[in-house]
Write a protein that holds these residues in place. Structure first.
Motif, PDB file in Angstrom:
ATOM      1  N   LEU A 197       0.862  -1.173   0.000  1.00 10.55           N
ATOM      2  CA  LEU A 197       0.000   0.000   0.000  1.00 10.55           C
ATOM      3  C   LEU A 197       0.899   1.224   0.000  1.00 10.55           C
ATOM      4  N   ALA A 198       0.691   2.117  -0.952  1.00 10.39           N
ATOM      5  CA  ALA A 198       1.436   3.376  -1.018  1.00 10.39           C
ATOM      6  C   ALA A 198       0.433   4.518  -1.028  1.00 10.39           C
ATOM      7  N   LEU A 199       0.642   5.472  -0.134  1.00 15.76           N
ATOM      8  CA  LEU A 199      -0.237   6.635  -0.013  1.00 15.76           C
ATOM      9  C   LEU A 199       0.525   7.875  -0.456  1.00 15.76           C
ATOM     10  N   ILE A 200      -0.107   8.703  -1.292  1.00 14.54           N
ATOM     11  CA  ILE A 200       0.478   9.937  -1.783  1.00 14.54           C
ATOM     12  C   ILE A 200      -0.490  11.058  -1.427  1.00 14.54           C
ATOM     13  N   PRO A 201      -0.439  11.547  -0.170  1.00 11.51           N
ATOM     14  CA  PRO A 201      -1.430  12.517   0.311  1.00 11.51           C
ATOM     15  C   PRO A 201      -1.493  13.790  -0.528  1.00 11.51           C
ATOM     16  N   LYS A 202      -0.367  14.331  -0.931  1.00  5.43           N
ATOM     17  CA  LYS A 202      -0.345  15.590  -1.678  1.00  5.43           C
ATOM     18  C   LYS A 202      -1.142  15.499  -2.977  1.00  5.43           C
ATOM     19  N   LEU A 203      -1.132  14.329  -3.608  1.00  6.31           N
ATOM     20  CA  LEU A 203      -1.846  14.134  -4.864  1.00  6.31           C
ATOM     21  C   LEU A 203      -3.231  13.515  -4.662  1.00  6.31           C
ATOM     22  N   GLY A 204      -3.570  13.173  -3.411  1.00  5.48           N
ATOM     23  CA  GLY A 204      -4.851  12.536  -3.150  1.00  5.48           C
ATOM     24  C   GLY A 204      -4.952  11.169  -3.803  1.00  5.48           C
ATOM     25  N   MET A 205      -3.825  10.451  -3.856  1.00  6.71           N
ATOM     26  CA  MET A 205      -3.776   9.160  -4.546  1.00  6.71           C
ATOM     27  C   MET A 205      -3.264   8.067  -3.616  1.00  6.71           C
ATOM     28  N   ALA A 206      -3.563   6.843  -4.011  1.00  9.73           N
ATOM     29  CA  ALA A 206      -3.031   5.674  -3.318  1.00  9.73           C
ATOM     30  C   ALA A 206      -2.826   4.563  -4.337  1.00  9.73           C
ATOM     31  N   PHE A 207      -1.939   3.662  -4.018  1.00  7.21           N
ATOM     32  CA  PHE A 207      -1.703   2.473  -4.826  1.00  7.21           C
ATOM     33  C   PHE A 207      -1.796   1.280  -3.886  1.00  7.21           C
ATOM     34  N   ALA A 208      -2.553   0.257  -4.270  1.00  3.57           N
ATOM     35  CA  ALA A 208      -2.657  -0.957  -3.462  1.00  3.57           C
ATOM     36  C   ALA A 208      -2.631  -2.175  -4.364  1.00  3.57           C
ATOM     37  N   SER A 209      -1.951  -3.206  -3.912  1.00  2.56           N
ATOM     38  CA  SER A 209      -1.923  -4.469  -4.628  1.00  2.56           C
ATOM     39  C   SER A 209      -1.842  -5.595  -3.598  1.00  2.56           C
ATOM     40  N   MET A 210      -2.667  -6.619  -3.788  1.00  8.13           N
ATOM     41  CA  MET A 210      -2.671  -7.770  -2.900  1.00  8.13           C
ATOM     42  C   MET A 210      -2.696  -9.031  -3.754  1.00  8.13           C
ATOM     43  N   THR A 211      -1.911 -10.027  -3.358  1.00  6.11           N
ATOM     44  CA  THR A 211      -1.871 -11.277  -4.115  1.00  6.11           C
ATOM     45  C   THR A 211      -1.871 -12.467  -3.167  1.00  6.11           C
ATOM     46  N   ASN A 212      -2.124 -13.618  -3.722  1.00  9.81           N
ATOM     47  CA  ASN A 212      -1.958 -14.865  -2.979  1.00  9.81           C
ATOM     48  C   ASN A 212      -1.163 -15.844  -3.832  1.00  9.81           C
ATOM     49  N   ALA A 213      -0.167 -15.321  -4.529  1.00  8.84           N
ATOM     50  CA  ALA A 213       0.645 -16.129  -5.437  1.00  8.84           C
ATOM     51  C   ALA A 213       2.085 -16.204  -4.937  1.00  8.84           C
ATOM     52  N   ALA A 214       2.776 -17.270  -5.315  1.00  9.76           N
ATOM     53  CA  ALA A 214       4.168 -17.441  -4.915  1.00  9.76           C
ATOM     54  C   ALA A 214       5.032 -16.271  -5.375  1.00  9.76           C
ATOM     55  N   GLY A 215       4.755 -15.716  -6.555  1.00 13.56           N
ATOM     56  CA  GLY A 215       5.516 -14.585  -7.068  1.00 13.56           C
ATOM     57  C   GLY A 215       4.891 -13.248  -6.737  1.00 13.56           C
ATOM     58  N   GLY A 216       4.023 -13.212  -5.732  1.00 14.03           N
ATOM     59  CA  GLY A 216       3.296 -11.994  -5.399  1.00 14.03           C
ATOM     60  C   GLY A 216       4.180 -10.831  -4.992  1.00 14.03           C
ATOM     61  N   MET A 217       5.234 -11.098  -4.221  1.00 17.11           N
ATOM     62  CA  MET A 217       6.119 -10.027  -3.782  1.00 17.11           C
ATOM     63  C   MET A 217       6.800  -9.372  -4.983  1.00 17.11           C
ATOM     64  N   GLU A 218       7.252 -10.208  -5.908  1.00 20.74           N
ATOM     65  CA  GLU A 218       7.904  -9.697  -7.119  1.00 20.74           C
ATOM     66  C   GLU A 218       6.909  -8.909  -7.976  1.00 20.74           C
ATOM     67  N   MET A 219       5.688  -9.409  -8.100  1.00 20.43           N
ATOM     68  CA  MET A 219       4.676  -8.702  -8.881  1.00 20.43           C
ATOM     69  C   MET A 219       4.318  -7.363  -8.241  1.00 20.43           C
ATOM     70  N   ASN A 220       4.127  -7.349  -6.918  1.00 19.07           N
ATOM     71  CA  ASN A 220       3.811  -6.097  -6.236  1.00 19.07           C
ATOM     72  C   ASN A 220       4.919  -5.065  -6.434  1.00 19.07           C
ATOM     73  N   ARG A 221       6.173  -5.520  -6.344  1.00 19.65           N
ATOM     74  CA  ARG A 221       7.297  -4.602  -6.545  1.00 19.65           C
ATOM     75  C   ARG A 221       7.289  -4.045  -7.968  1.00 19.65           C
ATOM     76  N   ALA A 222       7.055  -4.894  -8.959  1.00 14.88           N
ATOM     77  CA  ALA A 222       7.025  -4.447 -10.352  1.00 14.88           C
ATOM     78  C   ALA A 222       5.879  -3.458 -10.586  1.00 14.88           C
TER      79      ALA A 222
END
Length: 175
Positions: free
Chosen positions: A29-54
């Motif tokens: 979860l990434a919050l960008i208050p100044k821009l009023g934006m957020a980014f969220a990604s959730m997975t249940n896959a073995a490569g989930g950490m790599e996908m979230n980073r990408a």
């Protein structure tokens, strides 16, 4: 409370983020208050950490217009590297991590153990290389953890802890 949150400036804009995994589930979860934006990604896959980073990198480049720059890596002598060697463990966790000097950097390897579990078996990864980007600060160079940054913490000038994955690991045994 703001424990375990990363706070960074990306192109002059504050980004507050948290990532984690447990039992095969990974999230960021990434919050960008100044821009009023957020980014969220959730997975249940073995490569989930790599996908979230990408996905987070894509978001940073295309939405925040961040152009990642390769830091200047530090080269340490063998006698300096051995200060960091040892087995690091979250108190009460059954697993640990072995850090050893390796080709001008450090090698970080997961070790199974007995007892209560903080890191799940699905969180396993192969040995990865650490390179120094500042005194007592390393960046992971390989595989699924690539780009993650960890810190070694000193007490009275000696390395006693490794801060990684939003946890403090105690050096249980020197190499």
């Amino acid at each position: 409370m703001g424990l375990t949150w990363n706070v960074a400036l990306v192109n002059g804009v504050q980004v507050v983020s948290h990532a984690g995994s447990m039992g095969g589930q990974t999230a960021v979860l990434a919050l960008i208050p100044k821009l009023g934006m957020a980014f969220a990604s959730m997975t249940n896959a073995a490569g989930g950490m790599e996908m979230n980073r990408a996905l987070l990198e894509w978001f940073s480049q295309h939405v925040l217009h961040d152009e990642p720059q390769e830091p200047a890596w530090l080269t340490l002598r063998q006698d300096e590297l051995v200060e960091y060697e040892g087995r690091y463990q979250v108190p009460g966790d059954r697993h640990s991590f072995r850090v050893t000097a390796h080709e001008g950097g450090l090698l970080f390897a997961f070790e199974r153990g007995a007892g209560r579990e903080v890191f799940d078996a699905s969180d396993l990864w192969p040995p990865t290389r650490f390179v120094f980007h500042a005194q007592d600060r390393v960046t992971v160079r390989d595989w699924i953890l690539k780009g993650m940054r960890f810190d070694f913490l000193r007490v009275d000038g000696l390395v006693h802890y490794l801060r990684a994955f939003s946890r403090i690991m105690v050096c249980q045994q020197k190499a």
